[in-house]
Design a protein around this motif. Structure first.
Motif, mmCIF file in Angstrom:
data_model
loop_
_atom_site.group_PDB
_atom_site.id
_atom_site.type_symbol
_atom_site.label_atom_id
_atom_site.label_comp_id
_atom_site.label_asym_id
_atom_site.label_seq_id
_atom_site.Cartn_x
_atom_site.Cartn_y
_atom_site.Cartn_z
ATOM 1 N N MET A 212 0.848 -1.172 0.000
ATOM 2 C CA MET A 212 0.000 0.000 0.000
ATOM 3 C C MET A 212 0.898 1.242 0.000
ATOM 4 S SD MET A 212 -2.774 1.277 2.892
ATOM 5 C CE MET A 212 -3.238 -0.388 3.217
ATOM 6 N N ALA A 213 0.597 2.159 -0.889
ATOM 7 C CA ALA A 213 1.366 3.395 -0.969
ATOM 8 C C ALA A 213 1.124 4.244 0.276
ATOM 9 C CB ALA A 213 0.974 4.179 -2.215
ATOM 10 N N GLN A 214 2.138 4.919 0.719
ATOM 11 C CA GLN A 214 2.050 5.762 1.906
ATOM 12 C C GLN A 214 1.990 7.233 1.493
ATOM 13 O OE1 GLN A 214 2.165 4.591 5.324
ATOM 14 N NE2 GLN A 214 1.690 2.709 4.227
ATOM 15 N N ALA A 215 1.294 8.035 2.269
ATOM 16 C CA ALA A 215 1.209 9.468 2.034
ATOM 17 C C ALA A 215 1.530 10.185 3.334
ATOM 18 C CB ALA A 215 -0.185 9.858 1.555
ATOM 19 N N THR A 216 2.070 11.373 3.227
ATOM 20 C CA THR A 216 2.375 12.168 4.412
ATOM 21 C C THR A 216 1.194 13.071 4.723
ATOM 22 O OG1 THR A 216 4.717 12.131 3.871
ATOM 23 C CG2 THR A 216 3.979 13.845 5.368
ATOM 24 N N PHE A 217 0.886 13.200 6.002
ATOM 25 C CA PHE A 217 -0.224 14.020 6.474
ATOM 26 C C PHE A 217 0.348 14.972 7.509
ATOM 27 C CE2 PHE A 217 -3.854 14.623 9.379
ATOM 28 C CZ PHE A 217 -4.825 15.025 8.487
ATOM 29 N N SER A 218 0.264 16.246 7.245
ATOM 30 C CA SER A 218 0.844 17.261 8.129
ATOM 31 C C SER A 218 -0.257 18.014 8.843
ATOM 32 C CB SER A 218 1.661 18.227 7.283
ATOM 33 O OG SER A 218 2.879 18.501 7.857
ATOM 34 N N VAL A 219 -0.119 18.200 10.136
ATOM 35 C CA VAL A 219 -1.126 18.911 10.917
ATOM 36 C C VAL A 219 -0.423 19.955 11.775
ATOM 37 C CG1 VAL A 219 -2.889 18.668 12.703
ATOM 38 C CG2 VAL A 219 -2.580 16.860 11.027
ATOM 39 N N ARG A 220 -0.955 21.151 11.779
ATOM 40 C CA ARG A 220 -0.432 22.188 12.660
ATOM 41 C C ARG A 220 -1.326 22.247 13.886
ATOM 42 N NH1 ARG A 220 3.468 25.259 10.524
ATOM 43 N NH2 ARG A 220 3.637 25.345 8.263
ATOM 44 N N MET A 221 -0.690 22.301 15.054
ATOM 45 C CA MET A 221 -1.455 22.441 16.291
ATOM 46 C C MET A 221 -0.603 23.128 17.332
ATOM 47 S SD MET A 221 -1.564 18.644 18.075
ATOM 48 C CE MET A 221 -2.308 17.829 16.699
ATOM 49 N N ASP A 222 -1.244 23.617 18.342
ATOM 50 C CA ASP A 222 -0.580 24.258 19.458
ATOM 51 C C ASP A 222 0.463 23.308 20.045
ATOM 52 O OD1 ASP A 222 -0.723 26.472 21.638
ATOM 53 O OD2 ASP A 222 -0.841 24.567 22.735
ATOM 54 N N GLU A 223 1.649 23.834 20.322
ATOM 55 C CA GLU A 223 2.751 23.010 20.820
ATOM 56 C C GLU A 223 2.388 22.300 22.124
ATOM 57 O OE1 GLU A 223 6.481 25.033 20.925
ATOM 58 O OE2 GLU A 223 7.389 23.547 22.224
ATOM 59 N N SER A 224 1.702 22.983 23.006
ATOM 60 C CA SER A 224 1.300 22.383 24.282
ATOM 61 C C SER A 224 0.336 21.216 24.056
ATOM 62 C CB SER A 224 0.650 23.444 25.168
ATOM 63 O OG SER A 224 0.150 22.869 26.343
ATOM 64 N N LEU A 225 -0.620 21.399 23.150
ATOM 65 C CA LEU A 225 -1.565 20.335 22.830
ATOM 66 C C LEU A 225 -0.830 19.131 22.258
ATOM 67 C CD1 LEU A 225 -4.410 19.179 22.433
ATOM 68 C CD2 LEU A 225 -4.496 20.434 20.245
ATOM 69 N N LYS A 226 0.122 19.381 21.354
ATOM 70 C CA LYS A 226 0.885 18.288 20.739
ATOM 71 C C LYS A 226 1.639 17.494 21.796
ATOM 72 C CE LYS A 226 4.394 17.124 17.309
ATOM 73 N NZ LYS A 226 4.980 16.108 18.149
ATOM 74 N N LYS A 227 2.277 18.178 22.732
ATOM 75 C CA LYS A 227 3.020 17.483 23.790
ATOM 76 C C LYS A 227 2.087 16.619 24.628
ATOM 77 C CE LYS A 227 6.853 20.711 24.234
ATOM 78 N NZ LYS A 227 7.531 21.711 25.065
ATOM 79 N N LYS A 228 0.907 17.153 24.952
ATOM 80 C CA LYS A 228 -0.068 16.374 25.728
ATOM 81 C C LYS A 228 -0.560 15.170 24.932
ATOM 82 C CE LYS A 228 -1.650 20.317 28.444
ATOM 83 N NZ LYS A 228 -2.755 21.275 28.666
ATOM 84 N N PHE A 229 -0.840 15.380 23.637
ATOM 85 C CA PHE A 229 -1.312 14.299 22.782
ATOM 86 C C PHE A 229 -0.246 13.214 22.640
ATOM 87 C CE2 PHE A 229 -2.211 12.537 18.463
ATOM 88 C CZ PHE A 229 -3.424 11.936 18.768
ATOM 89 N N ASP A 230 1.002 13.625 22.398
ATOM 90 C CA ASP A 230 2.107 12.663 22.299
ATOM 91 C C ASP A 230 2.220 11.836 23.578
ATOM 92 O OD1 ASP A 230 2.774 13.554 19.749
ATOM 93 O OD2 ASP A 230 4.423 14.833 20.440
ATOM 94 N N GLY A 231 2.101 12.510 24.720
ATOM 95 C CA GLY A 231 2.205 11.818 26.004
ATOM 96 C C GLY A 231 1.101 10.793 26.200
ATOM 97 N N LEU A 232 -0.132 11.169 25.848
ATOM 98 C CA LEU A 232 -1.246 10.225 25.979
ATOM 99 C C LEU A 232 -1.089 9.050 25.025
ATOM 100 C CD1 LEU A 232 -4.291 12.580 26.520
ATOM 101 C CD2 LEU A 232 -3.450 10.826 28.076
#
Length: 99
Positions: free
Chosen positions: A1-21
């Motif tokens: 299956m071919a892969q595609a890149t998906f880029s999302v911009r979000m608040d840095e604090s939100l990203k850190k919390k999301f990564d942690g969860l």
């Protein structure tokens, strides 16, 4: 299956919390987003909620959570991924750098 890149911009604090969860759930951010996208496409709706308790996790509590998620997956029709599909998702997540 071919892969595609998906880029999302979000608040840095939100990203850190999301990564942690995501890490607490035992997956990286890419895997979490892929799981979400597959479920949305399959069911044509936002099909589930993933949450992390803010308490110490015991073996008994973990088993209860697992059984609840298993029942929810069955109820929502997302318990049908084959072992090959699950392994493909795991392999793909290991090949991509953590976001």
């Amino acid at each position: 299956m071919a892969q595609a890149t998906f880029s999302v911009r979000m608040d840095e604090s939100l990203k850190k919390k999301f990564d942690g969860l995501c890490q607490e759930f035992g997956m990286n951010t890419t895997t979490a987003i892929n799981v979400f996208a597959r479920a949305v496409v399959r069911q044509r709706k936002i099909p589930f909620e993933i949450s992390s308790p803010e308490r110490n996790i015991t073996r008994e509590g973990a088993m209860q959570a697992f059984m609840a998620l298993r029942a929810e997956a069955k109820e929502n029709g997302i318990a049908d991924m084959s072992l090959d599909e699950i392994n493909e998702e795991i392999d793909a997540s290991r090949q991509e750098p953590n976001i």
